[in-house]
Design a protein around this motif. Sequence first.
Motif, PDB file in Angstrom:
ATOM      1  N   PRO A  72       0.797  -1.232   0.000  1.00  0.00           N
ATOM      2  CA  PRO A  72       0.000   0.000   0.000  1.00  0.00           C
ATOM      3  C   PRO A  72       0.830   1.284   0.000  1.00  0.00           C
ATOM      4  CG  PRO A  72      -0.849  -1.566   1.611  1.00  0.00           C
ATOM      5  CD  PRO A  72       0.476  -2.089   1.147  1.00  0.00           C
ATOM      6  N   PHE A  73       2.091   1.200   0.367  1.00  0.00           N
ATOM      7  CA  PHE A  73       2.959   2.375   0.389  1.00  0.00           C
ATOM      8  C   PHE A  73       3.725   2.553  -0.921  1.00  0.00           C
ATOM      9  CE2 PHE A  73       2.369   0.951   4.743  1.00  0.00           C
ATOM     10  CZ  PHE A  73       1.998   2.130   5.375  1.00  0.00           C
ATOM     11  N   GLY A  74       3.505   1.652  -1.868  1.00  0.00           N
ATOM     12  CA  GLY A  74       4.215   1.715  -3.134  1.00  0.00           C
ATOM     13  C   GLY A  74       5.649   1.263  -3.044  1.00  0.00           C
ATOM     14  N   VAL A  75       6.018   0.609  -1.943  1.00  0.00           N
ATOM     15  CA  VAL A  75       7.383   0.127  -1.733  1.00  0.00           C
ATOM     16  C   VAL A  75       7.468  -1.313  -2.221  1.00  0.00           C
ATOM     17  CG1 VAL A  75       9.166  -0.405  -0.027  1.00  0.00           C
ATOM     18  CG2 VAL A  75       7.779   1.675   0.204  1.00  0.00           C
ATOM     19  N   THR A  76       8.338  -1.562  -3.167  1.00  0.00           N
ATOM     20  CA  THR A  76       8.456  -2.893  -3.766  1.00  0.00           C
ATOM     21  C   THR A  76       9.833  -3.525  -3.577  1.00  0.00           C
ATOM     22  OG1 THR A  76       9.086  -1.948  -5.907  1.00  0.00           O
ATOM     23  CG2 THR A  76       6.732  -2.327  -5.517  1.00  0.00           C
ATOM     24  N   ARG A  77      10.796  -2.759  -3.107  1.00  0.00           N
ATOM     25  CA  ARG A  77      12.164  -3.282  -2.998  1.00  0.00           C
ATOM     26  C   ARG A  77      12.335  -3.967  -1.645  1.00  0.00           C
ATOM     27  NH1 ARG A  77      16.730   0.649  -5.304  1.00  0.00           N
ATOM     28  NH2 ARG A  77      17.734  -1.398  -5.379  1.00  0.00           N
ATOM     29  N   VAL A  78      12.274  -5.288  -1.660  1.00  0.00           N
ATOM     30  CA  VAL A  78      12.474  -6.099  -0.461  1.00  0.00           C
ATOM     31  C   VAL A  78      13.751  -6.900  -0.669  1.00  0.00           C
ATOM     32  CG1 VAL A  78      11.552  -7.931   0.998  1.00  0.00           C
ATOM     33  CG2 VAL A  78      10.011  -6.205   0.028  1.00  0.00           C
ATOM     34  N   LEU A  79      14.755  -6.603   0.145  1.00  0.00           N
ATOM     35  CA  LEU A  79      16.051  -7.276   0.044  1.00  0.00           C
ATOM     36  C   LEU A  79      16.086  -8.415   1.051  1.00  0.00           C
ATOM     37  CD1 LEU A  79      18.359  -4.107  -0.057  1.00  0.00           C
ATOM     38  CD2 LEU A  79      17.164  -5.232  -1.950  1.00  0.00           C
ATOM     39  N   VAL A  80      16.252  -9.620   0.572  1.00  0.00           N
ATOM     40  CA  VAL A  80      16.207 -10.805   1.425  1.00  0.00           C
ATOM     41  C   VAL A  80      17.629 -11.218   1.794  1.00  0.00           C
ATOM     42  CG1 VAL A  80      15.455 -13.199   1.619  1.00  0.00           C
ATOM     43  CG2 VAL A  80      14.045 -11.543   0.370  1.00  0.00           C
ATOM     44  N   GLU A  81      17.930 -11.166   3.081  1.00  0.00           N
ATOM     45  CA  GLU A  81      19.251 -11.563   3.563  1.00  0.00           C
ATOM     46  C   GLU A  81      19.456 -13.071   3.391  1.00  0.00           C
ATOM     47  OE1 GLU A  81      20.575  -9.130   7.338  1.00  0.00           O
ATOM     48  OE2 GLU A  81      18.512  -9.815   7.580  1.00  0.00           O
ATOM     49  N   PRO A  82      20.624 -13.484   2.924  1.00  0.00           N
ATOM     50  CA  PRO A  82      20.896 -14.920   2.842  1.00  0.00           C
ATOM     51  C   PRO A  82      20.861 -15.604   4.202  1.00  0.00           C
ATOM     52  CG  PRO A  82      22.441 -13.677   1.503  1.00  0.00           C
ATOM     53  CD  PRO A  82      21.688 -12.683   2.309  1.00  0.00           C
ATOM     54  N   LEU A  83      21.391 -14.910   5.229  1.00  0.00           N
ATOM     55  CA  LEU A  83      21.391 -15.416   6.604  1.00  0.00           C
ATOM     56  C   LEU A  83      21.215 -14.234   7.545  1.00  0.00           C
ATOM     57  CD1 LEU A  83      24.462 -17.863   6.547  1.00  0.00           C
ATOM     58  CD2 LEU A  83      22.059 -18.533   6.690  1.00  0.00           C
ATOM     59  N   ALA A  84      20.645 -14.501   8.720  1.00  0.00           N
ATOM     60  CA  ALA A  84      20.516 -13.448   9.726  1.00  0.00           C
ATOM     61  C   ALA A  84      21.867 -13.243  10.405  1.00  0.00           C
ATOM     62  CB  ALA A  84      19.460 -13.835  10.755  1.00  0.00           C
ATOM     63  N   ARG A  85      22.405 -12.033  10.286  1.00  0.00           N
ATOM     64  CA  ARG A  85      23.714 -11.722  10.868  1.00  0.00           C
ATOM     65  C   ARG A  85      23.685 -10.411  11.659  1.00  0.00           C
ATOM     66  NH1 ARG A  85      24.481 -16.278  10.627  1.00  0.00           N
ATOM     67  NH2 ARG A  85      26.151 -17.436   9.592  1.00  0.00           N
ATOM     68  N   ASP A  86      22.528 -10.045  12.180  1.00  0.00           N
ATOM     69  CA  ASP A  86      22.330  -8.861  13.011  1.00  0.00           C
ATOM     70  C   ASP A  86      22.416  -7.588  12.162  1.00  0.00           C
ATOM     71  OD1 ASP A  86      21.977  -7.227  15.358  1.00  0.00           O
ATOM     72  OD2 ASP A  86      22.900  -8.809  16.541  1.00  0.00           O
ATOM     73  N   THR A  87      22.367  -6.429  12.846  1.00  0.00           N
ATOM     74  CA  THR A  87      22.100  -5.188  12.134  1.00  0.00           C
ATOM     75  C   THR A  87      23.288  -4.628  11.358  1.00  0.00           C
ATOM     76  OG1 THR A  87      22.510  -3.924  14.173  1.00  0.00           O
ATOM     77  CG2 THR A  87      20.223  -4.506  13.662  1.00  0.00           C
ATOM     78  N   ALA A  88      24.519  -4.959  11.743  1.00  0.00           N
ATOM     79  CA  ALA A  88      25.663  -4.438  10.987  1.00  0.00           C
ATOM     80  C   ALA A  88      25.626  -4.949   9.548  1.00  0.00           C
ATOM     81  CB  ALA A  88      26.972  -4.826  11.665  1.00  0.00           C
ATOM     82  N   ALA A  89      25.441  -6.233   9.377  1.00  0.00           N
ATOM     83  CA  ALA A  89      25.354  -6.793   8.027  1.00  0.00           C
ATOM     84  C   ALA A  89      24.103  -6.315   7.313  1.00  0.00           C
ATOM     85  CB  ALA A  89      25.373  -8.323   8.098  1.00  0.00           C
ATOM     86  N   ALA A  90      22.991  -6.168   8.042  1.00  0.00           N
ATOM     87  CA  ALA A  90      21.738  -5.737   7.418  1.00  0.00           C
ATOM     88  C   ALA A  90      21.858  -4.315   6.864  1.00  0.00           C
ATOM     89  CB  ALA A  90      20.603  -5.818   8.424  1.00  0.00           C
ATOM     90  N   VAL A  91      22.462  -3.408   7.634  1.00  0.00           N
ATOM     91  CA  VAL A  91      22.641  -2.042   7.139  1.00  0.00           C
ATOM     92  C   VAL A  91      23.574  -2.047   5.924  1.00  0.00           C
ATOM     93  CG1 VAL A  91      23.464   0.274   7.668  1.00  0.00           C
ATOM     94  CG2 VAL A  91      22.188  -1.006   9.388  1.00  0.00           C
ATOM     95  N   ALA A  92      24.667  -2.784   6.015  1.00  0.00           N
ATOM     96  CA  ALA A  92      25.594  -2.855   4.888  1.00  0.00           C
ATOM     97  C   ALA A  92      24.917  -3.413   3.644  1.00  0.00           C
ATOM     98  CB  ALA A  92      26.805  -3.712   5.266  1.00  0.00           C
ATOM     99  N   PHE A  93      24.057  -4.398   3.816  1.00  0.00           N
ATOM    100  CA  PHE A  93      23.318  -5.000   2.708  1.00  0.00           C
ATOM    101  C   PHE A  93      22.421  -3.951   2.050  1.00  0.00           C
ATOM    102  CE2 PHE A  93      20.067  -8.464   1.486  1.00  0.00           C
ATOM    103  CZ  PHE A  93      20.768  -8.806   0.344  1.00  0.00           C
ATOM    104  N   GLY A  94      21.751  -3.150   2.871  1.00  0.00           N
ATOM    105  CA  GLY A  94      20.909  -2.100   2.323  1.00  0.00           C
ATOM    106  C   GLY A  94      21.716  -1.033   1.606  1.00  0.00           C
ATOM    107  N   VAL A  95      22.827  -0.616   2.211  1.00  0.00           N
ATOM    108  CA  VAL A  95      23.666   0.414   1.596  1.00  0.00           C
ATOM    109  C   VAL A  95      24.243  -0.070   0.271  1.00  0.00           C
ATOM    110  CG1 VAL A  95      25.804   1.751   1.883  1.00  0.00           C
ATOM    111  CG2 VAL A  95      24.187   1.538   3.788  1.00  0.00           C
ATOM    112  N   ALA A  96      24.556  -1.351   0.180  1.00  0.00           N
ATOM    113  CA  ALA A  96      25.117  -1.908  -1.057  1.00  0.00           C
ATOM    114  C   ALA A  96      24.155  -1.766  -2.234  1.00  0.00           C
ATOM    115  CB  ALA A  96      25.486  -3.377  -0.853  1.00  0.00           C
ATOM    116  N   SER A  97      22.860  -1.632  -1.940  1.00  0.00           N
ATOM    117  CA  SER A  97      21.871  -1.517  -3.020  1.00  0.00           C
ATOM    118  C   SER A  97      21.698  -0.075  -3.500  1.00  0.00           C
ATOM    119  CB  SER A  97      20.517  -2.049  -2.539  1.00  0.00           C
ATOM    120  OG  SER A  97      19.937  -1.177  -1.575  1.00  0.00           O
ATOM    121  N   VAL A  98      22.376   0.872  -2.858  1.00  0.00           N
ATOM    122  CA  VAL A  98      22.308   2.285  -3.252  1.00  0.00           C
ATOM    123  C   VAL A  98      23.452   2.548  -4.227  1.00  0.00           C
ATOM    124  CG1 VAL A  98      22.397   4.673  -2.449  1.00  0.00           C
ATOM    125  CG2 VAL A  98      21.250   2.922  -1.054  1.00  0.00           C
TER     126      VAL A  98
END
Length: 330
Positions: A72-98
């Motif tokens: 409903p927000f028009g947001v379609t970019r969902v990045l699926v982590e290969p494994l859960a590695r806490d927030t440091a890896a999650a932020v880096a994963f998101g930044v890598a897509s910019v």
Amino acid sequence: MTVHVVVLAGGAGTRLWPLSRAHRPKFLLDPGTGQPPLANALARAVQLADPEHVRIVTGRAHAADVRAVAAPFGVTRVLVEPLARDTAAAVAFGVASVDDPGAIVVSMPADQLVASGAQTWRDVLGEAVRAAAGGALVCVGVVPDRPATAYGYAHAPAGTGDGARPVAAFHEKPDAATAASYLAAGGFYWNTAIMAFRAATFAGLVRDHAPSLVPVLSGATTWDDLPRVAVEPAVVEPAAADGRVLLVPARLRWNDIGSWTDFPGASGGVVAVDADGCRVLSGDRRYALLGVRDLLVVDAGDVVLVADRARDQDLRRLVGEVAARWPDLL
């Protein structure tokens, strides 16, 4: 100046067990507001950036539910982590897509409730984005109104008013006396884990302080060897020690729903006689209380939690015991 938003939709939310489970973590749980915290986060995200510049980092098990909330927000970019590695890896994963190193990235958890207070969300984050444009990593810190022991604190004593100021140190959740001393001293803020930074700034801090995460920034496909570490100790705290972190004070209504004390849902059907300070959250079942004090009762249908309200921060210990005996309840 283009702004991108990375929404972190991970974690098990064990501090809200038994309502929060592996299949229904905190960010997908309705805390009595009519929508999950993820929806609150996305409503705020699209105030800062176009929907195509908003991405959500989550795990494979929750990707379908996350997409449903995001649509409903028009947001379609969902990045699926290969494994859960806490927030440091999650932020880096998101930044890598910019793909623009000069873009401003706002990183924010999906499991908080935030609303305007003396300031608006847009005003606070606008200040953070402007400060981040200068090359700092900028944290948002809520001005405390009580000596809370459930939150981490950032100490940023310099300056007056609402402008960004250097962070001297971060502190873990304090005891009651220490929290009271923070409130009395001033210059201490609740750490919201909401941050703004240039994509290139974050990449540089990772190279300087968390080089094991560099493969995530370069699009590595295997996460097996990545450390499981939060972004604060991995990147933010050493950056603050280098004088590279600023904080923007925020006068917002902020709730990270970190315990049952902070859960906004209303009590269920209860009849009480000589029962003070108790809280009951239930579905259709009714409860009668007699001669008890300060109890927390949470009825999830297949299990009922009964606890001392003062011990809600110890819930993870109980969940560990439950996991060993009744893993089906996680």
